[in-house]
Design a protein around this motif. Sequence first.
Motif, PDB file in Angstrom:
ATOM      1  N   MET A   1       0.839  -1.203   0.000  1.00  0.00           N
ATOM      2  CA  MET A   1       0.000   0.000   0.000  1.00  0.00           C
ATOM      3  C   MET A   1       0.878   1.259   0.000  1.00  0.00           C
ATOM      4  O   MET A   1       0.594   2.238  -0.716  1.00  0.00           O
ATOM      5  N   ILE A   2       1.943   1.257   0.790  1.00  0.00           N
ATOM      6  CA  ILE A   2       2.851   2.411   0.840  1.00  0.00           C
ATOM      7  C   ILE A   2       3.432   2.682  -0.543  1.00  0.00           C
ATOM      8  O   ILE A   2       3.438   3.822  -1.027  1.00  0.00           O
ATOM      9  N   ALA A   3       3.908   1.630  -1.193  1.00  0.00           N
ATOM     10  CA  ALA A   3       4.516   1.802  -2.519  1.00  0.00           C
ATOM     11  C   ALA A   3       3.518   2.406  -3.506  1.00  0.00           C
ATOM     12  O   ALA A   3       3.819   3.387  -4.200  1.00  0.00           O
TER      13      ALA A   3
ATOM     14  N   TYR B   1      -8.170   5.415  -1.460  1.00  0.00           N
ATOM     15  CA  TYR B   1      -7.782   4.217  -0.719  1.00  0.00           C
ATOM     16  C   TYR B   1      -8.415   2.979  -1.349  1.00  0.00           C
ATOM     17  O   TYR B   1      -7.762   1.941  -1.514  1.00  0.00           O
ATOM     18  N   GLU B   2      -9.683   3.111  -1.734  1.00  0.00           N
ATOM     19  CA  GLU B   2     -10.398   1.970  -2.324  1.00  0.00           C
ATOM     20  C   GLU B   2      -9.762   1.560  -3.650  1.00  0.00           C
ATOM     21  O   GLU B   2      -9.586   0.359  -3.934  1.00  0.00           O
TER      22      GLU B   2
ATOM     23  N   GLU C   1     -13.967   1.593  15.241  1.00  0.00           N
ATOM     24  CA  GLU C   1     -13.381   1.084  13.999  1.00  0.00           C
ATOM     25  C   GLU C   1     -12.139   0.246  14.300  1.00  0.00           C
ATOM     26  O   GLU C   1     -11.911  -0.786  13.668  1.00  0.00           O
ATOM     27  N   TYR C   2     -11.352   0.687  15.282  1.00  0.00           N
ATOM     28  CA  TYR C   2     -10.159  -0.088  15.651  1.00  0.00           C
ATOM     29  C   TYR C   2     -10.559  -1.466  16.162  1.00  0.00           C
ATOM     30  O   TYR C   2      -9.930  -2.476  15.838  1.00  0.00           O
ATOM     31  N   GLN C   3     -11.620  -1.500  16.954  1.00  0.00           N
ATOM     32  CA  GLN C   3     -12.098  -2.772  17.507  1.00  0.00           C
ATOM     33  C   GLN C   3     -12.657  -3.683  16.403  1.00  0.00           C
ATOM     34  O   GLN C   3     -12.381  -4.890  16.383  1.00  0.00           O
ATOM     35  N   ASP C   4     -13.425  -3.096  15.470  1.00  0.00           N
ATOM     36  CA  ASP C   4     -14.122  -3.899  14.471  1.00  0.00           C
ATOM     37  C   ASP C   4     -13.320  -4.096  13.182  1.00  0.00           C
ATOM     38  O   ASP C   4     -13.438  -5.132  12.523  1.00  0.00           O
ATOM     39  N   GLU C   5     -12.548  -3.055  12.806  1.00  0.00           N
ATOM     40  CA  GLU C   5     -11.871  -3.080  11.503  1.00  0.00           C
ATOM     41  C   GLU C   5     -10.421  -2.610  11.646  1.00  0.00           C
ATOM     42  O   GLU C   5      -9.997  -1.643  11.027  1.00  0.00           O
ATOM     43  N   ARG C   6      -9.664  -3.294  12.496  1.00  0.00           N
ATOM     44  CA  ARG C   6      -8.306  -2.854  12.802  1.00  0.00           C
ATOM     45  C   ARG C   6      -7.444  -2.712  11.549  1.00  0.00           C
ATOM     46  O   ARG C   6      -6.774  -1.690  11.329  1.00  0.00           O
TER      47      ARG C   6
ATOM     48  N   GLY D   1      -4.630   0.512   7.735  1.00  0.00           N
ATOM     49  CA  GLY D   1      -4.373   0.642   6.302  1.00  0.00           C
ATOM     50  C   GLY D   1      -4.623   2.065   5.829  1.00  0.00           C
ATOM     51  O   GLY D   1      -3.825   2.638   5.070  1.00  0.00           O
ATOM     52  N   HIS D   2      -5.725   2.660   6.287  1.00  0.00           N
ATOM     53  CA  HIS D   2      -6.035   4.057   5.946  1.00  0.00           C
ATOM     54  C   HIS D   2      -4.949   4.996   6.486  1.00  0.00           C
ATOM     55  O   HIS D   2      -4.575   5.972   5.843  1.00  0.00           O
ATOM     56  N   PHE D   3      -4.468   4.695   7.703  1.00  0.00           N
ATOM     57  CA  PHE D   3      -3.441   5.544   8.304  1.00  0.00           C
ATOM     58  C   PHE D   3      -2.154   5.510   7.464  1.00  0.00           C
ATOM     59  O   PHE D   3      -1.569   6.550   7.143  1.00  0.00           O
TER      60      PHE D   3
END
Length: 602
Positions: A51-53, A63-64, A154-159, A164-166
């Motif tokens: 993702m970074i690259a 992002y999508e 979101e961290y709890q459900d979609e870590r 990834g977004h960060f």
Amino acid sequence: MKWLTLISFIFLLSSARSRNLQRTARDADHKSPIAHRFNDLKEETFKAATMIAFAQYLQRCSYEGLSKLVKDVVDLAHKCVANEDAPECSKPLPSIFLDEICQVEKLRDSYGDMADCCAKADPERNHCFLSFKVHQPDFIPPYQRPAADVICKEYQDERVSLLGHFVYTVARRNPFLHAPAILGLAAEYENALKSCCPESDIGACLDAKVQQIFVIKERAKHIGLKQQHGCRLLDKFGERTFQANKLARMSQKYPKAPLAELIKMVHDVKDVYKECCDGDMVECVDDWSELMTSLCSKQDIFSSKIKPCCEKPVVEQTKCIIEADFDDKPDNLPSLVEKYIQDQEVCKSYEPNHDAFLSEFVYEYSRRHPEFSTELILRITKGYETLLDKCCKTDNPAECYGNAVEELNKHIKETEDVVKTNCELFSTHGEADFLKGILVRYTKKMPQVSTDTLLEIGKKMTAVGSKCCNLPEQKRMSCSEHHLSIIIEDMCKRQESTPINDQVSQCCNELYSYRRPCFTAMGVDTKYVPPPFDPMMFNFDEKMCTAPPAEREEGQLKLLVNLIKRKPQMTEEQLKTIAGGFIAMMDKCCKQSDVDACLGEE
């Protein structure tokens, strides 16, 4: 310097030749480079590096949109892990990434001429894509942090999605920041969430933590600049200069380590640096991890200061190692004068292998002088090399190089005087007057540069004074020269596309370590012919009195620059007289009911 400077310090050097040899050797052991890296990094880290690259190459993509490209690469990795002989699996990783980018629909619509890169062959194709990266892009809106409870849910459900977004957010805004630094930043962010989300007042906890993260993200921009500078240094000046610079730094930090171990570290490291500079972020992350493991396996050899660091997780090791102090110098190091100047047979050691001899000189000199900048150490080394080249051809070499200490001390005195003078000016006169002094000097040196650019350069140099002159004395020189080298490199890069003047061109063509003294010694550009008088350069109106203080100050600084552009030969006394008249005029007119009429009359 914080953990994010891993690449600029631990990664050190690079060489395309040895990189290709090492990469070929690795590929001989692994039929499929992508399978090899996927197995090394495991899926989560491999995905993040991928993702970074993509985010750094395709900064405008959502992002999508990038997640689809990441999925394609991860799917291929899974296929190749299952069968290394499958089609596409033997491809080099950079080619896989660029092929994926070149298959993006309507690439030209979003990225214009960048689409032409796809017609080139590797590695030119990659160099082409790298040239389109936009530092600090203005087309990306500022990051808006969601509400605290939303983040924790979101961290709890979609870590994975949250992190990834960060990673995506940081990477696209900092296209030259190397992947290990971005992954470290993500780990800091996750640690903040882990500690705050169970708290009763999540918002207050996150405010404190995220403020810290914000500071780190701002630092990320600066580290991205440093890493970009390191890559350009390697590209423009070659591996010999880059290697010497970093050997000096490592010898200062690890003065008890044997030279052979430091040189081995330099050679292990150079491969990684080039991968990171080339945007090969998956390989960059993998080989960085190997490097950290290697360093920590020899912690007793390198430095007692890094031992606690090596007990931490890999990301925290990096932060800890960069923040670790220089190790103490070994006791009773002998003087270098006897070995390198008084010895009658120096030429017999020097002539068979110049580079090995000079590497040892850099090591021995650096470990004795942690207070010197690496640029000064390179100047001293170059001065010594030039002297030996001359003296070893004479009938009496020892007599010829006998005065080396006096010659080399000239470099030390020049650098110490520059740091001392500027830091005294800064502490005595304050930031505002220091900036004015810089603007006067540099407008005279290069009056062809636009007023806005001169102001930008002046502010950057003033920031160096603010940062470095407040450090303990033994750290000031290293801090100052390092940051000034980055500013000078930026000026020289602009000079390539928009030539400024002959003396700037001459300084930019100097050896890396001699650039700063060249710019310092540069005088007034005597060939400069001021443009025809333009009244708009000295536009006095009511805003000079009514604008906010910062805006008024900036307007006055621009007037100062424009005044010197008109008369670069102006003396300090003449400038003081005019400045005094200007202040008197503003004091008088800003009190009048018709400010514009008064300014016009005055």
